[in-house]
Design a protein around this motif. Structure first.
Motif, PDB file in Angstrom:
ATOM      1  N   GLU A 156       5.856  -1.585  -1.456  1.00  0.00           N
ATOM      2  CA  GLU A 156       6.114  -1.977  -0.168  1.00  0.00           C
ATOM      3  C   GLU A 156       6.801  -0.810   0.724  1.00  0.00           C
ATOM      4  O   GLU A 156       6.182  -0.677   1.828  1.00  0.00           O
ATOM      5  N   THR A 159       3.796   1.704   1.063  1.00  0.00           N
ATOM      6  CA  THR A 159       2.889   1.246   2.192  1.00  0.00           C
ATOM      7  C   THR A 159       3.300   1.061   3.716  1.00  0.00           C
ATOM      8  O   THR A 159       2.603   1.461   4.637  1.00  0.00           O
ATOM      9  N   GLN A 164      -1.640   1.937   3.929  1.00  0.00           N
ATOM     10  CA  GLN A 164      -2.657   1.799   2.645  1.00  0.00           C
ATOM     11  C   GLN A 164      -3.308   3.150   2.236  1.00  0.00           C
ATOM     12  O   GLN A 164      -3.352   3.457   1.215  1.00  0.00           O
ATOM     13  N   THR A 167      -0.805   5.710   0.679  1.00  0.00           N
ATOM     14  CA  THR A 167      -0.211   4.949  -0.570  1.00  0.00           C
ATOM     15  C   THR A 167      -1.537   5.456  -1.695  1.00  0.00           C
ATOM     16  O   THR A 167      -1.152   5.629  -2.799  1.00  0.00           O
TER      17      THR A 167
END
Length: 201
Positions: A156, A159, A164, A167
């Motif tokens: 998390e 991100t 997205q 990552t």
């Protein structure tokens, strides 16, 4: 990085420093693989085969595909150069890959990774006083390589900071350099002495 390649080839050319002969000439390639080898060398702009590619060139089509992935990830803007170098030295230290360390410790410093961070990663000490973005990269890389997965909190955090796409870039950059490290470790590819950087312990 060109200077690192040039420095490496002076040490590696002309002799095997691995469990199998290093590819230094087109004459070492099977006839059926020479078109793929030629395409691979063209894609590298004629740069010499050093490091993992001196091994992987025995299978030039595979080498070309892996290099295409590596270059794609290195050109991905969602993860800045400084953080990419932080990933690579973290992979080198976690996997004990001397050549990745040789190739990326100095560039990591030049890209802005603090000297004490580089030194702590080399000694496998926990780096201190990282900014939150650097901490996320180090945590993500270490967790993925040590436990083969990433905790929810670390995922998390990545991100939130990289999105997205960033990552996914981070995940696959770690994986790509891990593949290179697995090959160099399997074939015991040695790294030359670096003029300014200490080797991995």
């Amino acid at each position: 990085m060109v200077s690192e390649y040039n420095r490496a080839i002076r040490h590696l050319a002309g002799g095997s420093m691995a469990r199998i002969p290093l590819v230094t000439s087109r004459d070492q390639i099977l006839e059926k693989d020479k078109p793929a080898y030629d395409a691979f060398m063209q894609s590298r702009g004629g740069r010499p085969n050093v490091g993992p590619y001196s091994l992987l060139a025995h299978m030039p089509e595979m080498a070309q595909r892996l290099e295409a992935l590596r270059l794609y990830l290195r050109d991905e803007a969602s993860l800045p150069q400084k953080l990419q170098e932080l990933v690579m030295i973290s992979v080198a230290a976690e996997m004990g890959c001397a050549f990745i360390w040789y190739a990326h410790a100095a560039p990591a410093r030049k890209a802005g990774v603090r000297d004490d961070v580089v030194d702590n990663i080399r000694e496998k000490r926990v780096p201190t006083n990282l900014d939150p973005v650097e901490q996320t990269v180090v945590d993500f890389t270490r967790e993925l390589l040590q436990t083969r997965k990433v905790s929810r909190a670390t995922f998390e955090a990545a991100t939130a900071r990289f999105g997205q796409r960033g990552t996914m870039t981070l995940t696959n950059l770690i994986a790509c350099y891990a593949v290179l490290a697995y090959n160099m470790n399997t074939y015991e590819l040695e790294a030359p002495a670096h003029p300014t950087e200490k080797a991995l312990p």
